[in-house]
Design an enzyme around this catalytic site. Structure first.
Site, short mmCIF file in Angstrom:
data_model
loop_
_atom_site.label_atom_id
_atom_site.label_comp_id
_atom_site.label_asym_id
_atom_site.label_seq_id
_atom_site.Cartn_x
_atom_site.Cartn_y
_atom_site.Cartn_z
NE ARG A 21 -3.81 0.95 1.99
CZ ARG A 21 -4.93 1.36 2.41
NH1 ARG A 21 -5.14 2.27 3.50
NH2 ARG A 21 -6.14 0.88 1.91
CG HIS A 53 -8.61 0.47 -2.64
ND1 HIS A 53 -7.73 -0.64 -2.25
CD2 HIS A 53 -9.04 0.86 -1.68
CE1 HIS A 53 -7.79 -0.76 -1.12
NE2 HIS A 53 -8.79 0.29 -0.65
CD GLN A 83 -13.34 -0.91 -0.63
OE1 GLN A 83 -12.28 -0.42 0.30
NE2 GLN A 83 -14.20 -1.03 -0.13
CG ASP A 91 -12.86 7.48 -1.09
OD1 ASP A 91 -12.88 7.31 0.08
OD2 ASP A 91 -11.99 7.13 -1.99
CB CYS A 101 -14.02 2.48 0.09
SG CYS A 101 -13.25 4.16 0.23
NE ARG A 107 -11.19 -4.15 1.05
CZ ARG A 107 -10.25 -3.32 1.31
NH1 ARG A 107 -10.24 -2.33 2.12
NH2 ARG A 107 -8.92 -3.75 0.81
N1 NVA Z 1 -9.39 7.56 -1.64
C1 NVA Z 1 -8.91 7.04 -0.24
C2 NVA Z 1 -9.43 5.72 -0.17
C3 NVA Z 1 -9.11 5.18 1.18
C4 NVA Z 1 -9.52 3.73 1.22
C5 NVA Z 1 -7.56 7.35 0.03
O1 NVA Z 1 -6.73 7.05 -0.98
O2 NVA Z 1 -7.16 7.99 0.97
N1 CP Z 2 -11.18 0.87 2.56
C1 CP Z 2 -9.97 0.81 3.02
O1 CP Z 2 -8.93 0.53 2.34
O2 CP Z 2 -9.81 1.12 4.37
P1 CP Z 2 -8.26 1.21 5.07
O3 CP Z 2 -7.71 2.49 4.66
O4 CP Z 2 -8.64 1.14 6.61
O5 CP Z 2 -7.26 -0.09 4.78
#
Ligand code: NVA
Ligand code: CP
Length: 331
Positions: free
Chosen positions: A108, A135, A138, A232, A273, A318
């Protein structure tokens, strides 16, 4: 031909056929059934995986950890400061080292090119746990959740993404909808629309599957008749805090409200999400409330807590879906 994803990396859904994506969703449902029935499934006993997180996480990290343990694997977590990668060691060197010790690597972090480079050098499957652009894990959870709510089939459903329609989740939803024949609507201001080349690519895919991709600036038009209304955060991880002022100004008309949900189909669901800013009970939420005078950002508390919201089923899925991705690629 039966689907086999053994040895493959899971970097973005553009790399997978509709049949391969459907196979992962189905496997996710199967793992959920096993877990619910209390049937042990330590199918990957003896293997080890490493989780490389350059950004924070609750769901993704816990899903990989629990899924890894349920499958019988050893799991090592490296936090943003916990490895040499990028500081004293290149991505390619890190990949070659970890590939000698582990059977699979989750990443990540930032640019998609990083996870692609890890996969090019690791020699073992690499899973994208979120990049700036995509992502993908997800999406398997989200499609599982949509299938649970629409058991008659998801092809032809209208899914509207509201708000920052150029972020990783919006991009990935556009891809998965195109691949599986759903009608995807990106709804936000012109400045926050998905990149033209990705839209074009998804439209070409949708032309083959019976889906469609539409860009719509009017929130009422977008939500009318929708089966899924999805949103989101307005500022994603890795983006500067200075963006809040501009995003609040630009995206407030796209906040998911009960009024917008009332325009959707009778059986419409609300998805997110997570994490979500639906009140000011978080550090960031409180700071934003104090500075800008808004306590609800991308979704109102009423919608988030309301009967159409399936956000916690989505979060649970998830874990089942990440288990499916790891099993399919490592078995
Ligand atoms: N768009 C958000 C998704 C988090 C799961 C981010 O990248 O912070
Ligand atoms: N939806 C998601 O990826 O959540 P986290 O950032 O908590 O992993």
């Amino acid at each position: 031909m039966p689907v086999s994803l053994s040895g493959r990396s899971f970097l973005k859904l553009l790399d997978f056929t509709p049949d391969e994506i459907r196979y992962l969703i189905k496997l996710g449902h199967e793992f959920k059934r096993l877990k619910m029935a209390g049937v042990p499934h330590r199918y990957l006993e003896g293997k080890n995986i490493v989780l490389l997180f350059e950004k924070t996480s609750t769901r993704t990290r816990c899903s990989f950890e629990v899924a890894g343990h349920d499958l019988g694997m050893g799991v090592i977590y490296l936090d943003p400061k916990g490895s040499q990668m990028g500081k004293k060691e290149s991505v390619a060197d890190t990949a070659r080292v970890l590939g000698r010790m582990f059977d699979g690597i989750e990443y990540r972090g930032f640019g998609q090119e990083i996870v692609e480079e890890l996969a090019a050098y690791a020699g073992v499957p690499v899973w994208n746990g979120l990049t700036t652009e995509f992502h993908p894990t997800q999406m398997i959870a989200d499609m599982m959740t949509i299938e649970e709510c629409f058991p008659q089939g998801t092809r032809g459903l209208k899914l509207v993404f509201m708000g920052d329609a150029q972020n990783n989740v919006a991009n990935s939803l556009m891809v998965v909808c195109a691949k599986l024949g759903l009608h995807f609507v990106a709804c936000g201001p012109a400045k926050q629309m998905p990149a033209a080349d990705l839209v074009e690519r998804c439209r070409a895919i949708a032309a083959e599957t019976g889906g469609s991709v539409e860009l719509e600036e009017d929130p009422r038009a977008a939500c009318t008749g929708a089966h899924v209304v999805y949103t989101d955060v307005w500022v994603s991880m890795g983006e500067p805090d200075e963006l809040w002022a501009e995003r609040i100004e630009l995206l407030s008309p796209y906040r998911v409200t009960c009024e917008l949900m009332d325009l959707a189909a009778d059986d419409a669901i609300f998805m997110h999400c997570l994490p979500a800013y639906h009140d000011a009970k978080t550090e960031v939420g409180a700071r934003v409330a104090e500075k800008f005078g808004v306590t609800e950002l991308e979704v109102t508390d009423e919608v988030f807590e309301g009967p159409r919201s399936v956000v916690f089923d989505e979060a649970e899925n998830r874990m089942h879906s990440i288990k499916a991705v790891m099993y399919a690629t490592l078995k």
